[in-house]
Scaffold this motif. Structure first.
Motif, PDB file in Angstrom:
ATOM      1  N   CYS A 114       0.852  -1.189   0.000  1.00 28.45           N
ATOM      2  CA  CYS A 114       0.000   0.000   0.000  1.00 28.45           C
ATOM      3  C   CYS A 114       0.884   1.233   0.000  1.00 28.45           C
ATOM      4  O   CYS A 114       1.793   1.339   0.814  1.00 28.45           O
ATOM      5  CB  CYS A 114      -0.889  -0.030   1.243  1.00 28.45           C
ATOM      6  SG  CYS A 114      -1.722   1.530   1.576  1.00 28.45           S
ATOM      7  N   SER A 115       0.610   2.175  -0.884  1.00 25.64           N
ATOM      8  CA  SER A 115       1.523   3.322  -0.980  1.00 25.64           C
ATOM      9  C   SER A 115       1.347   4.301   0.164  1.00 25.64           C
ATOM     10  O   SER A 115       2.159   5.180   0.371  1.00 25.64           O
ATOM     11  CB  SER A 115       1.311   4.059  -2.299  1.00 25.64           C
ATOM     12  OG  SER A 115       0.001   4.565  -2.363  1.00 25.64           O
ATOM     13  N   THR A 122      -7.745   2.787   2.987  1.00 23.13           N
ATOM     14  CA  THR A 122      -7.853   3.615   1.779  1.00 23.13           C
ATOM     15  C   THR A 122      -8.358   2.735   0.668  1.00 23.13           C
ATOM     16  O   THR A 122      -7.994   1.572   0.567  1.00 23.13           O
ATOM     17  CB  THR A 122      -6.487   4.142   1.327  1.00 23.13           C
ATOM     18  OG1 THR A 122      -5.481   3.310   1.852  1.00 23.13           O
ATOM     19  CG2 THR A 122      -6.270   5.552   1.743  1.00 23.13           C
ATOM     20  N   ALA A 123      -9.187   3.329  -0.165  1.00 23.21           N
ATOM     21  CA  ALA A 123      -9.680   2.585  -1.319  1.00 23.21           C
ATOM     22  C   ALA A 123      -8.697   2.781  -2.456  1.00 23.21           C
ATOM     23  O   ALA A 123      -8.237   3.895  -2.708  1.00 23.21           O
ATOM     24  CB  ALA A 123     -11.058   3.114  -1.711  1.00 23.21           C
ATOM     25  N   PHE A 124      -8.359   1.716  -3.126  1.00 20.31           N
ATOM     26  CA  PHE A 124      -7.360   1.828  -4.180  1.00 20.31           C
ATOM     27  C   PHE A 124      -8.004   1.979  -5.535  1.00 20.31           C
ATOM     28  O   PHE A 124      -9.083   1.466  -5.787  1.00 20.31           O
ATOM     29  CB  PHE A 124      -6.485   0.580  -4.227  1.00 20.31           C
ATOM     30  CG  PHE A 124      -5.717   0.390  -2.973  1.00 20.31           C
ATOM     31  CD1 PHE A 124      -5.844  -0.774  -2.242  1.00 20.31           C
ATOM     32  CD2 PHE A 124      -4.859   1.361  -2.517  1.00 20.31           C
ATOM     33  CE1 PHE A 124      -5.136  -0.955  -1.089  1.00 20.31           C
ATOM     34  CE2 PHE A 124      -4.154   1.181  -1.359  1.00 20.31           C
ATOM     35  CZ  PHE A 124      -4.296   0.018  -0.648  1.00 20.31           C
ATOM     36  N   LYS A 125      -7.248   2.632  -6.402  1.00 19.26           N
ATOM     37  CA  LYS A 125      -7.714   2.715  -7.784  1.00 19.26           C
ATOM     38  C   LYS A 125      -7.359   1.402  -8.459  1.00 19.26           C
ATOM     39  O   LYS A 125      -6.219   0.965  -8.413  1.00 19.26           O
ATOM     40  CB  LYS A 125      -6.964   3.832  -8.498  1.00 19.26           C
ATOM     41  CG  LYS A 125      -7.706   5.128  -8.538  1.00 19.26           C
ATOM     42  CD  LYS A 125      -6.903   6.117  -9.314  1.00 19.26           C
ATOM     43  CE  LYS A 125      -7.238   6.038 -10.772  1.00 19.26           C
ATOM     44  NZ  LYS A 125      -7.492   7.339 -11.360  1.00 19.26           N
TER      45      LYS A 125
END
Lengths: 291, 397
Positions: free
Chosen positions: A251-252, A270-273
């Motif tokens: 996760c960034s 966090t929701a990722f793209k």
């Protein structure tokens, strides 16, 4: 040889986990905590004798606290009063060494007598002892030797890594002498800071290993034939299953590691793209302006 | 257009009476004041605790160094350029220490043009920056004017053409020494473009405040400082080492990374054969055959050091400690409370180093109430990032 003015500090962190040592006394009665501390004292004395400016510190790492066995703060106040007792070293030993040994035995006796082990705290607080060792060795060239008995505690991973990076930044070498089970954390510590890791085949020969392998300091080690470096497993463990993985997703935002792609990070939520295939727009032909 | 807040300039306000700082005690000696000043210097640290803000961990930073004639000025010893390069070496080391998975690139502006000295590179690329290497390139670079805008198109090109993924933070740090810029195009258009590309530009000025830089940094969300002396310069660079808060537009994504095993093979191993490392292919010094190394889990290409981006399959290869290095940014430590020595009631020993507490004040951790001396406090906050006593009182990380 080191120059005359260079102060070199050796900090020995001894794991005195009472539960492990209690079980050890039942398994092998000939190697107990007192024998281990005898070997440590021999090594400490040898280090002090190697050079006039060498200094020593010994920390006992217990389940509830890390205690400095030497130098002990209580002795500092009573130094003047203790002179008569000190000069009676019975076997003609160098006085500094006699005082050192007496302090260590006294402090360890007090430590083991006063602490009560509560049920849920059975892991050695190694990261804390290392942190204290780092703080005490700031002004001078120092190195740390860890004598580890009990198993690793995975909960201390974060603090342990912080300590290791701090040691690497200040060029402090961490060596490890492991009595029983291999410790992944200490292997990483020795690899990152450039120290020696050794798992002792015979516990009763501890003094020999300490003197042969761990007594010489970093400058002299290049001229000796020492045990070869161990293979350190640097693979990360995924946060979901705790398996060791070779390829993972990070996760960034919070840098947590996952083995499978998931749309939401469980740690920071966090929701990722989700990367979609790129749409190729058809090229529009430019119309020539009518002249 | 002028939306900046009202700020009094130094020449607008009155002079401060700087001599009042020095106070004599009864015997006429300044010793107490001098000790006080030294003590405050030790404690001076930028305590920017961002709190619960998302930080940009993976950073792509370009450093633009101005090499115009103003860099020959000797107000920084021996001259501005040499001083800047020395500090650059320190900056690059600290940067990779705090952000191991980030990349850095260098551009210099000279002769009214800009040259890209090194491309964006991680820590162990063959073109790792050393001061000696930089000085060799810079020894004859003094020139007439300083071009800032020429730097930008080159920058823009390299930033956008590299298909930079959205999750990294794109930053530029300019070391700007001259007071003029020579640009072919309108700089306000350039500022708009940079804003559109979400590039954050910060400037460290060596001469004086330049309005164009103020607008540039304000519009793109960076910071602008002008140095007072070399120590201040170093402090400003250290400020840029920490990861900045991530802009709201940076995307969060899951990055695919590989964690290769280190294969140590000795000569006596019959199966091991020496092979070339992919990272040294460009390097023509020596044969470069090694026995052990890190093998990419996807394509089995060999590398000698991590972190690196695999040249064959494009997978980022890191090891777990590299990610662990950035964790302390995510869990920042609170500052300790300062208390004068007289009011402190416990034993007069520092918990960390067991030394006697002799300074003017002691520092108390708010969680575990243990006392620390000045040096241990600095060490704990700058390097260790965890309180030694707190680690003891709880066995959870």
């Amino acid at each position: 040889m080191a120059s005359e003015d260079e102060v070199s500090l050796l900090v020995v962190v001894v794991d005195v986990n009472p539960i492990w040592w209690g079980q050890q006394a039942q398994r092998e009665p000939e190697f107990t905590l007192s024998k281990c501390l005898d070997s440590v004292m021999v090594m400490g004395n040898s280090h002090l004798v190697m050079n006039r400016t060498n200094k020593l510190a010994i920390i006992a790492s217990h389940c509830q606290e890390s205690h400095f066995l030497y130098p002990s703060k209580h002795w500092k106040a009573g130094d003047a009063a203790g002179d008569d007792a000190v000069s009676s070293s019975r076997d003609g030993k160098y006085e500094v060494l006699a005082v050192t040994n007496d302090q260590i035995s006294e402090e360890v006796r007090n430590l083991m007598a006063r602490t009560e082990v509560k049920g849920h705290q059975t892991d050695t607080l190694l990261a804390g002892s290392l942190a204290k060792a780092l703080c005490s060795g700031q002004e001078m060239k120092s190195r740390i030797l860890v004598i580890k008995a009990a198993e690793d505690c995975a909960l201390q991973y974060m603090n342990f890594m912080n300590v290791i990076f701090a040691a690497q930044k200040n060029s402090i070498v961490i060596d490890a002498c492991v009595l029983a089970t291999d410790s992944g954390l200490l292997q990483q510590a020795c690899d990152i800071t450039g120290g020696l890791y050794l798992k002792i085949p015979q516990k009763s020969a501890l003094a020999q290993y300490l003197l042969w392998v761990f007594l010489p300091d970093a400058n002299q080690r290049s001229q000796l034939v020492l045990p070869p470096p161990v293979h350190v497993d640097y693979r990360a463990a995924c946060f979901c299953h705790r398996n060791l993985i070779e390829i993972g997703y990070v996760c960034s935002v919070c840098l947590s590691i996952f083995c499978n792609f998931s749309p939401i990070c469980t740690t920071c939520e966090t929701a990722f793209k989700i990367p979609l295939p790129q749409m190729v727009k058809p090229k529009k032909k430019k119309l020539k302006p009518a002249t | 257009m002028d939306e900046e807040p009202e700020r009094t300039k130094r020449w607008e306000g009155g002079y401060e009476r700087t001599w009042e700082v020095l106070k004599e005690d009864e015997s006429g000696s300044l010793k107490a004041t001098v000790e006080d000043i030294l003590f405050k210097d030790k404690r001076k640290r930028v305590f920017e605790n961002y709190g619960q803000v998302r930080l940009g961990m993976m950073r792509h930073l370009f450093v633009v160094i101005d090499t115009s004639r103003t860099m020959e000025d000797q107000d920084l010893k021996p001259n501005r350029l040499t001083s800047t390069l020395k500090l650059m070496e320190y900056f690059v080391d600290e940067y990779f220490d705090q952000n191991p998975i980030s990349q850095i690139g260098i551009i210099i502006t000279k002769n009214k043009r800009a040259e890209k000295l090194t491309d964006l590179a991680g820590e162990f690329s063959p073109r790792r920056i050393t001061a000696v290497w930089l000085l060799k390139h810079f020894s004859d670079s003094f020139c007439a004017g300083s071009s800032i805008s020429h730097g930008w198109p080159r920058l823009k090109q390299s930033v956008s053409n590299r298909h930079m993924p959205g999750h990294t933070s794109r930053e530029v740090l300019v070391i700007f020494s001259s007071l003029t810029t020579c640009d072919p195009s309108n700089i306000y258009d350039l500022i708009k473009t940079l804003k559109g590309l979400k590039i954050r530009v910060s400037v460290i000025g060596l001469s004086a405040e330049v309005r164009v830089c103020t607008i540039l940094t304000r519009e793109t969300g960076g910071t602008y400082h002008v140095i007072l002396d070399e120590t201040h310069f170093r402090e400003l660079l250290t400020f840029h080492v920490k990861p900045p808060p991530a802009s709201s537009s940076s995307e969060c994504s899951l990055i695919r990374m590989g964690f290769p095993q280190h294969a140590i093979a000795s000569v006596s191993d019959q199966d091991s054969k020496p092979s070339f490392s992919m990272s040294h292919l460009d390097n023509s010094s020596g044969p470069g055959l090694t026995l052990g190394g890190y093998y990419c889990p996807q394509c089995r290409a060999k590398y000698t050091e991590l972190p690196v981006e695999c040249k064959v399959c494009g997978l980022t290869l890191v090891s777990a400690p590299h990610l662990a290095r950035s964790f302390h940014h995510l869990f920042p430590m609170d500052a300790f409370q300062e208390m004068p020595l007289e009011e402190f009631e416990g034993e007069r020993f520092c918990e960390a180093c067991q030394g006697e507490l002799k300074d003017k004040s002691v520092f108390i951790c708010s969680v575990c109430s243990s006392a620390f001396c000045v040096e241990c406090d600095l060490f704990i906050h700058d390097t260790l990032h965890c309180c030694p006593s707190c680690i003891h009182s709880q066995s959870t990380s």
